[in-house]
Design a protein around this motif. Structure first.
Motif, mmCIF file in Angstrom:
data_model
loop_
_atom_site.group_PDB
_atom_site.id
_atom_site.type_symbol
_atom_site.label_atom_id
_atom_site.label_comp_id
_atom_site.label_asym_id
_atom_site.label_seq_id
_atom_site.Cartn_x
_atom_site.Cartn_y
_atom_site.Cartn_z
ATOM 1 N N HIS A 31 2.252 -4.156 -10.821
ATOM 2 C CA HIS A 31 1.535 -3.286 -9.879
ATOM 3 C C HIS A 31 2.477 -2.164 -9.443
ATOM 4 O O HIS A 31 3.564 -2.430 -8.918
ATOM 5 N N ASN B 97 3.106 1.827 -7.579
ATOM 6 C CA ASN B 97 2.610 2.932 -6.756
ATOM 7 C C ASN B 97 3.020 4.230 -7.446
ATOM 8 O O ASN B 97 4.203 4.550 -7.509
ATOM 9 N N THR C 238 2.650 8.315 -3.438
ATOM 10 C CA THR C 238 2.488 8.136 -1.994
ATOM 11 C C THR C 238 1.836 9.392 -1.433
ATOM 12 O O THR C 238 2.210 10.504 -1.806
ATOM 13 N N VAL D 265 -1.492 4.909 -1.049
ATOM 14 C CA VAL D 265 -0.751 4.831 -2.315
ATOM 15 C C VAL D 265 -1.709 5.135 -3.467
ATOM 16 O O VAL D 265 -2.921 5.251 -3.262
ATOM 17 N N HIS E 19 -2.380 3.011 -6.447
ATOM 18 C CA HIS E 19 -2.117 1.688 -7.043
ATOM 19 C C HIS E 19 -2.499 1.733 -8.528
ATOM 20 O O HIS E 19 -3.666 1.890 -8.867
ATOM 21 N N GLY F 170 -1.960 8.108 -11.250
ATOM 22 C CA GLY F 170 -1.476 8.788 -10.038
ATOM 23 C C GLY F 170 -1.157 10.250 -10.297
ATOM 24 O O GLY F 170 -1.941 10.961 -10.923
ATOM 25 N N GLU G 217 8.269 8.104 -8.523
ATOM 26 C CA GLU G 217 6.985 7.379 -8.432
ATOM 27 C C GLU G 217 6.080 7.636 -9.638
ATOM 28 O O GLU G 217 5.074 6.949 -9.808
ATOM 29 N N HIS H 220 -6.043 2.756 -3.196
ATOM 30 C CA HIS H 220 -5.258 3.487 -2.197
ATOM 31 C C HIS H 220 -4.737 2.684 -1.016
ATOM 32 O O HIS H 220 -4.104 3.250 -0.137
ATOM 33 N N PRO I 258 -2.238 0.520 0.904
ATOM 34 C CA PRO I 258 -0.837 0.101 0.753
ATOM 35 C C PRO I 258 -0.610 -1.387 1.052
ATOM 36 O O PRO I 258 0.310 -2.000 0.503
ATOM 37 N N LEU J 128 -1.505 -3.338 -2.066
ATOM 38 C CA LEU J 128 -0.450 -3.157 -3.078
ATOM 39 C C LEU J 128 0.767 -4.006 -2.740
ATOM 40 O O LEU J 128 1.321 -4.688 -3.619
#
Ligand SMILES: [Zn+2]
Length: 258
Positions: free
Chosen positions: A5, A7, A10, A21, A23, A39, A68, A249, A251, A254
């Protein structure tokens, strides 16, 4: 299958305490690596103005941290971009499809209605959400939202090149071709529900929500009745306890799974 998993972005939208996040999943299969959502990628980080419109930048307040990006996290694990053979997208919104160009060897799987919405957008909302630059040079494979039964949901199975335990679970509403992605990992079934909901409390029993995310869901929806009925179906699925359900999304979700 080993599922990581990640991210991959952010974001700190005003009024959302703790931020949100992106995810994403990195799946190690016998046939190489598969990503679920991407992302923001290196193009957004190096030149955000070229891809992310001013309104989205103001609403999402993305951190745009190179470490990220999905490619950076793939490389941190000792792989290269070319090891990623498949990418499954919940939908083509800019904070989900940002890293596609970082994986030139990957086939990108979406529902046919989603690619149609992105390439032939209707109305101002659709025109704003799908930046064309993110899809340049990307190889797409589209799928129809139909198939076999999966825990009471219709699921697209037998996706070429992917293990049997990777399915698309259409959850139309947020966008015209929005889908969940189901993966059977070492610890059982996971359902990445994308933006079918935004706050973990929406699928808990009894449900709860926070104002800013309730508003976000409404402002970004395409087909309201289907979106609301899917949240209810996801709540029932979660209550049954056989599938780990999470959205793109939240956090806290996640952190629980990462
Ligand atoms: Zn999103």
């Amino acid at each position: 299958m080993k599922v990581h998993h990640l991210n991959c972005a952010t974001m700190r939208p005003p009024l959302v305490a703790g931020g949100i996040v992106a995810h994403c999943l990195l799946i190690e299969t016998d046939q190489g690596l598969t990503l679920v959502d991407t992302g923001f990628g290196t193009h957004e980080v190096s030149d955000p103005k070229a891809t992310i419109d001013p309104l989205s930048r103001a609403l999402l307040k993305p951190a745009l941290d190179i470490t990220e990006t999905a490619i950076s996290q793939v490389e941190q694990r000792g792989y290269t971009a070319d090891d990623v053979r498949h990418i499954l997208l919940t939908h083509l919104d800019l904070d989900h499809a940002g890293g596609l160009r970082d994986f030139p060897k990957a086939t990108v799987h979406v529902l046919d209605t989603e690619l149609e919405a992105a390439t032939n957008p209707k109305g101002t909302k659709e025109r704003a959400r799908y930046p064309k630059a993110q899809r340049e040079g990307v190889t797409f494979e589209t799928h129809r939202a139909e198939g076999e039964d999966w825990f009471g949901f219709e699921a697209v199975s037998a996706i070429p090149g992917l293990p049997e335990d990777v399915l698309m679970v259409p959850l139309i509403g947020h966008t015209r071709g929005h889908t969940g992605i189901a993966v059977k990992g070492d610890d059982g079934w996971l359902l990445h529900a994308g933006d079918a909901y935004f706050y973990r409390g929406e699928v808990e029993t009894p449900p709860s929500n926070i104002f800013a995310l309730k508003l976000t869901a409404k402002q970004t929806e395409t087909i309201r009745e289907q979106r609301l009925s899917n949240v209810e179906r996801l709540r029932e699925l979660k209550a049954q306890g056989e599938v780990e359900v999470f959205c793109a999304h939240d956090p806290v979700e996640l952190a629980r799974l990462a």
